[in-house]
Each structure stands twice: as C-alpha cells, then as structure tokens.
Scaffold this active site. Structure first.
Site, short mmCIF file in Angstrom:
data_model
loop_
_atom_site.label_atom_id
_atom_site.label_comp_id
_atom_site.label_asym_id
_atom_site.label_seq_id
_atom_site.Cartn_x
_atom_site.Cartn_y
_atom_site.Cartn_z
N HIS A 145 0.82 -1.23 0.00
CA HIS A 145 0.00 0.00 0.00
C HIS A 145 0.85 1.27 0.00
O HIS A 145 1.91 1.32 0.64
CB HIS A 145 -0.92 0.00 1.22
CG HIS A 145 -0.18 0.13 2.50
ND1 HIS A 145 0.15 1.35 3.03
CD2 HIS A 145 0.41 -0.80 3.30
CE1 HIS A 145 0.83 1.17 4.14
NE2 HIS A 145 1.02 -0.13 4.33
N HIS A 154 12.53 0.28 -12.57
CA HIS A 154 12.27 -1.12 -12.85
C HIS A 154 12.29 -1.89 -11.54
O HIS A 154 13.28 -1.87 -10.82
CB HIS A 154 13.33 -1.69 -13.80
CG HIS A 154 13.10 -3.12 -14.18
ND1 HIS A 154 14.00 -3.85 -14.94
CD2 HIS A 154 12.10 -3.99 -13.90
CE1 HIS A 154 13.54 -5.08 -15.10
NE2 HIS A 154 12.39 -5.19 -14.48
O1 JB3 Z 1 14.83 -10.61 -16.57
C1 JB3 Z 1 13.81 -10.39 -17.19
C2 JB3 Z 1 12.50 -10.89 -16.69
N1 JB3 Z 1 13.78 -9.67 -18.33
C3 JB3 Z 1 14.98 -9.06 -18.86
C4 JB3 Z 1 14.66 -7.62 -19.24
C5 JB3 Z 1 14.19 -6.80 -18.07
O2 JB3 Z 1 15.83 -6.99 -19.78
C6 JB3 Z 1 15.43 -9.81 -20.12
O3 JB3 Z 1 15.74 -11.15 -19.76
C7 JB3 Z 1 16.67 -9.13 -20.72
O4 JB3 Z 1 17.77 -9.22 -19.84
C8 JB3 Z 1 16.36 -7.65 -20.93
O5 JB3 Z 1 15.39 -7.62 -21.95
P1 JB3 Z 1 15.60 -6.72 -23.23
O6 JB3 Z 1 15.81 -5.31 -22.81
O7 JB3 Z 1 14.51 -7.02 -24.14
O8 JB3 Z 1 17.02 -7.21 -23.77
P2 JB3 Z 1 17.35 -8.11 -25.07
O9 JB3 Z 1 16.73 -9.42 -24.94
O10 JB3 Z 1 18.80 -7.97 -25.23
O11 JB3 Z 1 16.62 -7.37 -26.30
C9 JB3 Z 1 16.74 -6.02 -26.60
C10 JB3 Z 1 16.22 -5.89 -28.06
O12 JB3 Z 1 15.97 -4.50 -28.28
C11 JB3 Z 1 17.27 -6.34 -29.07
O13 JB3 Z 1 16.63 -7.15 -30.04
C12 JB3 Z 1 17.77 -5.03 -29.69
O14 JB3 Z 1 18.11 -5.17 -31.05
C13 JB3 Z 1 16.53 -4.15 -29.54
N2 JB3 Z 1 16.81 -2.71 -29.46
C14 JB3 Z 1 17.78 -2.09 -28.73
N3 JB3 Z 1 17.69 -0.74 -28.90
C15 JB3 Z 1 16.06 -1.78 -30.08
C16 JB3 Z 1 16.62 -0.53 -29.73
N4 JB3 Z 1 14.99 -1.91 -30.88
C17 JB3 Z 1 14.42 -0.77 -31.37
N5 JB3 Z 1 13.34 -0.85 -32.14
N6 JB3 Z 1 14.91 0.49 -31.06
C18 JB3 Z 1 16.01 0.65 -30.25
O15 JB3 Z 1 16.42 1.79 -29.99
#
Ligand code: JB3
Length: 217
Positions: A145, A154
C-alpha cells in the site's frame, strides 16, 4: 477495480528481445491489436515474435501517424537509460505509450498507473500505489500500500516492497529484493537481486546483501 489499460488503439512494440516478448504476451492476453514489432537488429527483420511480424527498425514507425497508434516500450534492462531515452524521444515525436497491465495482475483501489507504466503477470499493486511513467513492475513483484514508484524505474521479478516505500526516478530494484516499510530508494540507485533493504538508499547508491550495504563497503 483495475484502472483501464489505455484506449485500445492498434499498438506497435519497440524491441523484439526478452522484454519485448513479455510485453507482447500481455498485450495479446489482454486482446489488444498488435500490428507490428520494430527492432534495430536487422537480423530480426522479417521474422515474427509470438506470431507478430518484426517489420524493421524504428524508421518503420513512419508508416503510421502518431495519433493512430500506441507504442509499447519493449526495451527492458539492456540499458535502463536507453529505455528512458527511447520513451522521451518518441514522446517528443508526438507518440503515446500504452499503459500495460496483465489480466492476472492485482491492482488495488486508488492505485494509479501513469502513461507507459507496465505491470506483468502475477504482480500485485495494493491500494494507493502510484506507478510512474514508463516504469516496470515485473513478473510476480509485490508492491504494498501507498508505495510510490518513480518514472523509468524497474522493479524486477519477485521483488517485495512493504508499505509506504518510495523508489525515485530511474532506480532499479533487483529480482527477489525485499524493502521494508517506509524506506526511500534514491534516484538512479541500484538494489541488487536478493538484497534486504532496512536503511534508506541514497541517490546513485548501489547496495547488495542481507542486510543491504553499499557495494564495496
Ligand atoms: O529478466 C527479465 C525478466 N527480463 C529481462 C529484461 C528486463 O531486460 C530480459 O531477460 C533481458 O535481460 C532484458 O530484456 P531486453 O531489454 O529485451 O534485452 P534483449 O533481450 O537484449 O533485447 C533487446 C532488443 O531491443 C534487441 O533485439 C535489440 O536489437 C533491440 N533494441 C535495442 N535498442 C532496439 C533498440 N529496438 C528498437 N526498435 N529500437 C532501439 O532503440
């Protein structure tokens, strides 16, 4: 009574990685029309994420007028600053972000979730909780609460915040961390996974352990 998810406009998810997949899951579970995913990694272009096409990079957003769609920030912790900058860059371009709540989340009365706030499966927000813009309450986290979670924060999976905790702008509370009642977590602070916070954490502080202590101290 659950605060409504944003007006259900067609939605585009930004990021096809881990967080993007979980965000997409919530949107599909809530029956929201997701028209595309965009990702800056060209290797993902032309693929699908949970059946939704990854149509290209952010420049593909020009296909739609900002007023006709909502965006969902699928960038997780790969760079919390990056997640914030992306939110601010898109807001400056007149886009709006979906407020996302998994149908299984428990949201108490008078809890408020600001634009782009994201509440994942199994999370609990008790009465009077305020969740800031673009902030994440991840899978199964428990926010008790009257907690106040600032913009771009986050709270990772399974974290527990007792009553009246304040988490300031850009802070990260790690998975499974526990924060006792009425503690303040300062701006940009990091609480490590599994830490138990029994004293306030200063802005920019990085704490670890049980009880939590400044890293390196
Ligand atoms: O631990 C948990 C439950 N979740 C984690 C989350 C909080 O953070 C997860 O396991 C990962 O450690 C992380 O997730 P996230 O941020 O999705 O990381 P990753 O899996 O590395 O994916 C990031 C994606 O965003 C990649 O495919 C990049 O190419 C893409 N990306 C990065 N910058 C972008 C940009 N895509 C777009 N459209 N624009 C951007 O500026």
């Amino acid at each position: 009574m659950k605060p409504a998810m944003s007006v259900p406009l067609p939605t585009v998810v930004i990021g096809a990685g881990g967080h993007g997949k979980v965000i997409l899951e919530v949107l599909l579970e809530a029956g929201i029309e997701v028209i595309a995913v965009v990702d800056s990694d060209t290797g993902r272009h032309g693929t699908t994420l949970l059946g939704v096409p990854v149509v290209g990079g952010d420049q593909e957003l020009q296909r739609w007028r900002p007023q006709d769609i909502l965006l969902a920030n699928g960038i997780g912790s790969t760079g919390q600053r990056h997640r914030r900058h992306l939110f601010e860059r898109m807001k400056a371009a007149q886009y709006r972000f979906a407020t996302i709540i998994h149908p299984s989340a428990v949201i108490g009365r008078e809890a408020m979730i600001a634009e782009g706030g994201q509440v994942m499966a199994g999370a609990v927000l008790q009465p009077g909780v305020l969740l800031g813009r673009n902030a994440i309450v991840n899978t199964g986290a428990r926010i008790d609460h009257d907690c106040v979670i600032g913009d771009h924060c986050h709270v990772a999976p399974g974290a527990v915040l007792c009553g009246g905790v304040r988490v300031d702008l850009d802070a990260h509370v790690g998975a499974g961390a526990v924060i006792i009642q009425n503690m303040v977590i300062g701006e940009g602070a990091l609480v490590a996974a599994g830490a138990v916070v029994v004293r306030p954490v200063s802005a920019g502080g990085r704490v670890v352990g049980v009880p939590a202590k400044e890293m390196g101290s």
